[in-house]
Design an enzyme around this catalytic site. Structure first.
Site, PDB file in Angstrom:
ATOM      1  N   CYS A   4       0.916  -1.273   0.007  1.00  0.00           N
ATOM      2  CA  CYS A   4       0.042   0.024  -0.140  1.00  0.00           C
ATOM      3  C   CYS A   4       0.881   1.266   0.018  1.00  0.00           C
ATOM      4  O   CYS A   4       1.472   1.309   0.873  1.00  0.00           O
ATOM      5  CB  CYS A   4      -0.769  -0.146   1.053  1.00  0.00           C
ATOM      6  SG  CYS A   4      -1.803   1.382   1.529  1.00  0.00           S
ATOM      7  N   CYS A   7       0.590   3.464   3.227  1.00  0.00           N
ATOM      8  CA  CYS A   7       1.300   2.681   4.221  1.00  0.00           C
ATOM      9  C   CYS A   7       2.904   2.995   4.298  1.00  0.00           C
ATOM     10  O   CYS A   7       3.656   3.314   5.267  1.00  0.00           O
ATOM     11  CB  CYS A   7       1.025   1.348   4.125  1.00  0.00           C
ATOM     12  SG  CYS A   7      -0.580   1.087   5.158  1.00  0.00           S
ATOM     13  N   ASP A  30      -1.388  16.141  -3.047  1.00  0.00           N
ATOM     14  CA  ASP A  30      -1.491  15.138  -4.138  1.00  0.00           C
ATOM     15  C   ASP A  30      -0.686  14.925  -5.365  1.00  0.00           C
ATOM     16  O   ASP A  30      -0.119  16.268  -5.663  1.00  0.00           O
ATOM     17  CB  ASP A  30      -3.083  15.373  -4.632  1.00  0.00           C
ATOM     18  CG  ASP A  30      -3.350  14.150  -5.227  1.00  0.00           C
ATOM     19  OD1 ASP A  30      -4.570  13.516  -4.935  1.00  0.00           O
ATOM     20  OD2 ASP A  30      -2.988  13.623  -6.385  1.00  0.00           O
ATOM     21  N   HIS A  46      -3.505   1.690   8.352  1.00  0.00           N
ATOM     22  CA  HIS A  46      -4.319   1.060   6.948  1.00  0.00           C
ATOM     23  C   HIS A  46      -5.847   0.993   7.390  1.00  0.00           C
ATOM     24  O   HIS A  46      -6.049  -0.069   7.906  1.00  0.00           O
ATOM     25  CB  HIS A  46      -3.711   0.005   6.738  1.00  0.00           C
ATOM     26  CG  HIS A  46      -4.162  -0.637   5.152  1.00  0.00           C
ATOM     27  ND1 HIS A  46      -3.696  -0.026   4.009  1.00  0.00           N
ATOM     28  CD2 HIS A  46      -5.048  -1.121   5.011  1.00  0.00           C
ATOM     29  CE1 HIS A  46      -4.521  -0.339   3.035  1.00  0.00           C
ATOM     30  NE2 HIS A  46      -5.489  -1.190   3.535  1.00  0.00           N
ATOM     31  N   ASN A  85     -13.490   9.292  -1.405  1.00  0.00           N
ATOM     32  CA  ASN A  85     -13.805   8.175  -2.428  1.00  0.00           C
ATOM     33  C   ASN A  85     -13.770   6.807  -1.599  1.00  0.00           C
ATOM     34  O   ASN A  85     -13.001   6.684  -0.685  1.00  0.00           O
ATOM     35  CB  ASN A  85     -13.077   7.991  -3.409  1.00  0.00           C
ATOM     36  CG  ASN A  85     -13.258   9.305  -4.641  1.00  0.00           C
ATOM     37  OD1 ASN A  85     -14.087   9.602  -4.699  1.00  0.00           O
ATOM     38  ND2 ASN A  85     -11.961   9.735  -4.995  1.00  0.00           N
ATOM     39  N   HIS A  94      -6.605   2.963   0.437  1.00  0.00           N
ATOM     40  CA  HIS A  94      -6.297   3.356   1.826  1.00  0.00           C
ATOM     41  C   HIS A  94      -6.993   4.733   2.439  1.00  0.00           C
ATOM     42  O   HIS A  94      -6.724   5.841   1.532  1.00  0.00           O
ATOM     43  CB  HIS A  94      -4.685   3.708   2.214  1.00  0.00           C
ATOM     44  CG  HIS A  94      -4.069   3.938   3.256  1.00  0.00           C
ATOM     45  ND1 HIS A  94      -3.032   3.259   4.089  1.00  0.00           N
ATOM     46  CD2 HIS A  94      -4.322   4.942   4.383  1.00  0.00           C
ATOM     47  CE1 HIS A  94      -2.841   3.984   5.108  1.00  0.00           C
ATOM     48  NE2 HIS A  94      -3.792   5.096   5.358  1.00  0.00           N
ATOM     49  N   HIS A  96      -8.417   8.250   2.891  1.00  0.00           N
ATOM     50  CA  HIS A  96      -7.979   9.702   2.839  1.00  0.00           C
ATOM     51  C   HIS A  96      -8.991  10.739   2.259  1.00  0.00           C
ATOM     52  O   HIS A  96      -9.925  10.182   1.669  1.00  0.00           O
ATOM     53  CB  HIS A  96      -6.740   9.847   1.832  1.00  0.00           C
ATOM     54  CG  HIS A  96      -6.899   9.132   0.297  1.00  0.00           C
ATOM     55  ND1 HIS A  96      -7.042   7.900   0.251  1.00  0.00           N
ATOM     56  CD2 HIS A  96      -7.307   9.739  -0.749  1.00  0.00           C
ATOM     57  CE1 HIS A  96      -7.571   7.629  -1.233  1.00  0.00           C
ATOM     58  NE2 HIS A  96      -7.588   8.872  -1.653  1.00  0.00           N
ATOM     59  N   HIS A  98      -9.575  14.189   0.243  1.00  0.00           N
ATOM     60  CA  HIS A  98      -9.076  15.075  -0.502  1.00  0.00           C
ATOM     61  C   HIS A  98      -9.262  16.588   0.220  1.00  0.00           C
ATOM     62  O   HIS A  98     -10.476  16.738   0.458  1.00  0.00           O
ATOM     63  CB  HIS A  98      -9.614  14.861  -1.874  1.00  0.00           C
ATOM     64  CG  HIS A  98      -9.266  13.843  -2.422  1.00  0.00           C
ATOM     65  ND1 HIS A  98      -8.060  13.625  -3.733  1.00  0.00           N
ATOM     66  CD2 HIS A  98      -9.379  12.443  -2.541  1.00  0.00           C
ATOM     67  CE1 HIS A  98      -8.104  12.590  -3.928  1.00  0.00           C
ATOM     68  NE2 HIS A  98      -9.124  11.690  -3.410  1.00  0.00           N
TER      69      HIS A  98
HETATM   70  P1  5GP Z   1      -8.391   8.198  -4.858  1.00  0.00           P
HETATM   71  O1  5GP Z   1      -9.053   8.079  -6.032  1.00  0.00           O
HETATM   72  O2  5GP Z   1      -8.129   7.053  -4.135  1.00  0.00           O
HETATM   73  O3  5GP Z   1      -9.484   9.247  -3.785  1.00  0.00           O
HETATM   74  O4  5GP Z   1      -7.378   9.336  -4.880  1.00  0.00           O
HETATM   75  C1  5GP Z   1      -6.149   8.937  -4.835  1.00  0.00           C
HETATM   76  C2  5GP Z   1      -5.347   9.996  -4.833  1.00  0.00           C
HETATM   77  O5  5GP Z   1      -3.830   9.693  -4.514  1.00  0.00           O
HETATM   78  C3  5GP Z   1      -5.218  10.356  -6.538  1.00  0.00           C
HETATM   79  O6  5GP Z   1      -5.439  11.888  -6.577  1.00  0.00           O
HETATM   80  C4  5GP Z   1      -3.731  10.560  -6.722  1.00  0.00           C
HETATM   81  O7  5GP Z   1      -3.057  11.442  -7.926  1.00  0.00           O
HETATM   82  C5  5GP Z   1      -2.965  10.455  -5.214  1.00  0.00           C
HETATM   83  N1  5GP Z   1      -1.840   9.780  -5.322  1.00  0.00           N
HETATM   84  C6  5GP Z   1      -1.654   8.372  -5.883  1.00  0.00           C
HETATM   85  N2  5GP Z   1      -0.303   7.754  -5.625  1.00  0.00           N
HETATM   86  C7  5GP Z   1       0.237   8.875  -4.895  1.00  0.00           C
HETATM   87  C8  5GP Z   1       1.502   9.049  -4.407  1.00  0.00           C
HETATM   88  O8  5GP Z   1       2.581   8.158  -4.256  1.00  0.00           O
HETATM   89  N3  5GP Z   1       1.899  10.209  -3.585  1.00  0.00           N
HETATM   90  C9  5GP Z   1       0.855  11.187  -3.668  1.00  0.00           C
HETATM   91  N4  5GP Z   1       1.590  12.218  -3.000  1.00  0.00           N
HETATM   92  N5  5GP Z   1      -0.218  11.089  -4.239  1.00  0.00           N
HETATM   93  C10 5GP Z   1      -0.758  10.008  -4.822  1.00  0.00           C
HETATM   94 ZN    ZN Z   2      -2.423   1.529   3.668  1.00  0.00          ZN
END
Ligand code: 5GP
Ligand code: ZN
Length: 109
Positions: A4, A7, A30, A46, A85, A94, A96, A98
């Site tokens: 992950c 994580c 992001d 997690h 989401n 995992h 989060h 936004h």
């Molecule tokens: P989700 O669709 O899961 O709500 O959004 C995941 C977000 O994590 C996306 O906006 C994507 O750009 C961001 N993201 C994915 N991988 C990484 C990463 O390695 N580092 C950072 N800072 N953001 C990430």
């Molecule tokens: Zn995780």
């Protein structure tokens, strides 16, 4: 959890500049921002999504962290949007939050 990405960030296996950090919560930008300010507020533990979150204290910590960062980034003046989401709609499974801004009234993503 092994594989992950968030994580790995929490365990500092991937270097990341944190906007905010304490023992339970981290905030970082992001990697693909959709607004000039686009931060992710993330529990270090997690947890897959909201349905998996059953710790009221952690929810309170996430809320308090949001308040700190919203104020710090002046988003209380500029306008902001939060998005969580879940249920397979996530790119990263995992939990989060936004936090995006500036946002004008009725502005879409
Ligand atoms: P989700 O669709 O899961 O709500 O959004 C995941 C977000 O994590 C996306 O906006 C994507 O750009 C961001 N993201 C994915 N991988 C990484 C990463 O390695 N580092 C950072 N800072 N953001 C990430
Ligand atoms: Zn995780």
């Amino acid at each position: 959890m092994d594989n992950c990405i968030f994580c790995k960030i929490a365990k500092k296996e991937i270097p990341k500049e944190f906007i905010y950090e304490d023992e339970d919560v981290m905030v970082f930008p992001d990697i693909h921002p959709v607004k000039p300010i686009h931060l992710l507020v993330v529990p270090k533990k997690h947890i897959v999504d909201l349905l998996d979150l059953d710790e009221p204290l952690l929810l309170e910590k996430l809320h308090n962290t949001l308040k700190i960062v919203i104020r710090e980034k002046n988003l209380s003046e500029l306008g902001y949007r939060t998005v969580i989401n879940g249920g397979g709609a996530q790119e990263v499974p995992h939990l989060h939050i936004h936090l995006m801004g500036p946002i004008q009234p009725a502005q879409t993503l």
